[in-house]
Motif scaffolding. Structure first.
Motif, short mmCIF file in Angstrom:
data_model
loop_
_atom_site.label_atom_id
_atom_site.label_comp_id
_atom_site.label_asym_id
_atom_site.label_seq_id
_atom_site.Cartn_x
_atom_site.Cartn_y
_atom_site.Cartn_z
N ALA A 99 0.82 -1.22 0.00
CA ALA A 99 0.00 0.00 0.00
C ALA A 99 0.85 1.27 0.00
CB ALA A 99 -0.96 -0.01 1.18
N PRO A 100 1.91 1.36 0.84
CA PRO A 100 2.72 2.59 0.83
C PRO A 100 3.42 2.87 -0.51
CG PRO A 100 3.13 1.38 2.86
CD PRO A 100 2.31 0.49 1.96
N LEU A 101 3.43 1.89 -1.39
CA LEU A 101 4.01 2.10 -2.73
C LEU A 101 2.91 2.34 -3.76
CD1 LEU A 101 6.83 -0.61 -2.86
CD2 LEU A 101 7.09 1.86 -2.56
N GLY A 102 1.76 2.74 -3.28
CA GLY A 102 0.65 3.03 -4.19
C GLY A 102 0.03 1.78 -4.78
N GLY A 103 0.06 0.69 -4.01
CA GLY A 103 -0.53 -0.55 -4.49
C GLY A 103 0.31 -1.25 -5.53
N ARG A 104 1.62 -1.01 -5.49
CA ARG A 104 2.54 -1.68 -6.41
C ARG A 104 3.39 -2.69 -5.66
NH1 ARG A 104 5.70 3.36 -8.79
NH2 ARG A 104 5.58 3.90 -6.59
N THR A 105 3.98 -3.59 -6.40
CA THR A 105 4.96 -4.51 -5.81
C THR A 105 6.32 -3.81 -5.79
OG1 THR A 105 5.63 -5.47 -7.92
CG2 THR A 105 3.74 -6.50 -6.79
N VAL A 106 7.25 -4.41 -5.08
CA VAL A 106 8.62 -3.90 -5.06
C VAL A 106 9.17 -3.83 -6.48
CG1 VAL A 106 10.99 -4.52 -4.41
CG2 VAL A 106 9.17 -4.59 -2.69
N ASP A 107 9.01 -4.91 -7.22
CA ASP A 107 9.53 -4.95 -8.60
C ASP A 107 8.91 -3.85 -9.46
OD1 ASP A 107 11.18 -7.07 -8.00
OD2 ASP A 107 9.98 -8.56 -9.06
N GLN A 108 7.61 -3.65 -9.34
CA GLN A 108 6.94 -2.61 -10.12
C GLN A 108 7.45 -1.23 -9.76
OE1 GLN A 108 2.94 -3.61 -9.01
NE2 GLN A 108 2.50 -4.60 -10.98
N ALA A 109 7.56 -0.96 -8.47
CA ALA A 109 8.02 0.36 -8.00
C ALA A 109 9.44 0.65 -8.49
CB ALA A 109 7.93 0.44 -6.48
N LEU A 110 10.31 -0.33 -8.37
CA LEU A 110 11.69 -0.13 -8.83
C LEU A 110 11.74 0.06 -10.34
CD1 LEU A 110 13.56 -2.76 -6.63
CD2 LEU A 110 13.66 -0.27 -6.40
N ALA A 111 10.95 -0.70 -11.08
CA ALA A 111 10.93 -0.59 -12.54
C ALA A 111 10.39 0.76 -12.99
CB ALA A 111 10.09 -1.72 -13.14
N GLU A 112 9.52 1.35 -12.18
CA GLU A 112 8.94 2.65 -12.52
C GLU A 112 9.76 3.82 -11.98
OE1 GLU A 112 4.83 2.41 -11.27
OE2 GLU A 112 4.43 0.78 -12.68
N GLY A 113 10.96 3.53 -11.49
CA GLY A 113 11.89 4.59 -11.11
C GLY A 113 11.88 5.01 -9.66
N VAL A 116 11.64 2.46 -1.54
CA VAL A 116 11.03 1.13 -1.56
C VAL A 116 11.38 0.38 -0.28
CG1 VAL A 116 10.94 -1.08 -2.77
CG2 VAL A 116 11.00 1.05 -4.08
N TRP A 117 12.62 0.49 0.17
CA TRP A 117 13.02 -0.19 1.41
C TRP A 117 12.22 0.34 2.59
CZ3 TRP A 117 14.48 -4.54 2.98
CH2 TRP A 117 14.92 -4.73 4.28
N ARG A 118 12.02 1.64 2.66
CA ARG A 118 11.21 2.22 3.75
C ARG A 118 9.79 1.67 3.72
NH1 ARG A 118 13.30 8.47 3.44
NH2 ARG A 118 15.24 8.13 4.56
N ALA A 119 9.24 1.49 2.54
CA ALA A 119 7.89 0.92 2.41
C ALA A 119 7.87 -0.53 2.89
CB ALA A 119 7.41 1.03 0.97
N VAL A 120 8.89 -1.29 2.54
CA VAL A 120 8.98 -2.67 3.01
C VAL A 120 9.01 -2.69 4.54
CG1 VAL A 120 10.44 -4.75 3.09
CG2 VAL A 120 10.10 -3.54 0.92
N CYS A 121 9.79 -1.80 5.13
CA CYS A 121 9.90 -1.73 6.59
C CYS A 121 8.56 -1.35 7.24
CB CYS A 121 10.99 -0.75 7.00
SG CYS A 121 12.66 -1.31 6.60
N GLN A 122 7.73 -0.60 6.54
CA GLN A 122 6.42 -0.22 7.08
C GLN A 122 5.47 -1.40 7.17
OE1 GLN A 122 4.83 2.94 4.69
NE2 GLN A 122 6.17 4.50 5.59
N VAL A 123 5.58 -2.33 6.24
CA VAL A 123 4.62 -3.44 6.20
C VAL A 123 5.18 -4.75 6.76
CG1 VAL A 123 3.36 -2.45 4.26
CG2 VAL A 123 5.18 -4.10 3.81
N GLU A 124 6.47 -4.81 7.03
CA GLU A 124 7.11 -5.99 7.56
C GLU A 124 7.82 -5.65 8.87
OE1 GLU A 124 7.78 -9.43 6.51
OE2 GLU A 124 5.90 -8.91 5.53
N ASP A 125 7.97 -6.63 9.72
CA ASP A 125 8.69 -6.45 10.98
C ASP A 125 10.18 -6.67 10.74
OD1 ASP A 125 9.18 -6.08 13.67
OD2 ASP A 125 8.73 -8.15 14.20
#
Length: 64
Positions: free
Chosen positions: A29-43, A49-58
């Protein structure tokens, strides 16, 4: 953060093989409903992206 550091942290948190699967399939969700791969591919920066991962994972404080 460099992309190599991003993937090092992803693999340290999720494990060598699951990190790539999670990045490809898990919608964040913090990446606008995208996956990590999508967000990185879109620049999106690896740091953002790492900060977003940290928001949704422990993620351990050592990896943050």
């Amino acid at each position: 953060m460099r992309l190599t550091e991003f993937w090092r942290r992803m693999k340290a948190h999720f494990g060598e093989s699951y990190a790539e699967s999670w990045a490809r399939d898990y919608v964040i969700a913090p990446l606008g409903g995208r996956t990590v791969d999508q967000a990185l591919a879109e620049g999106e920066s690896a740091k953002t992206v790492w900060r977003a991962v940290c928001q949704v994972e422990d993620v351990s404080s050592k990896l943050r």
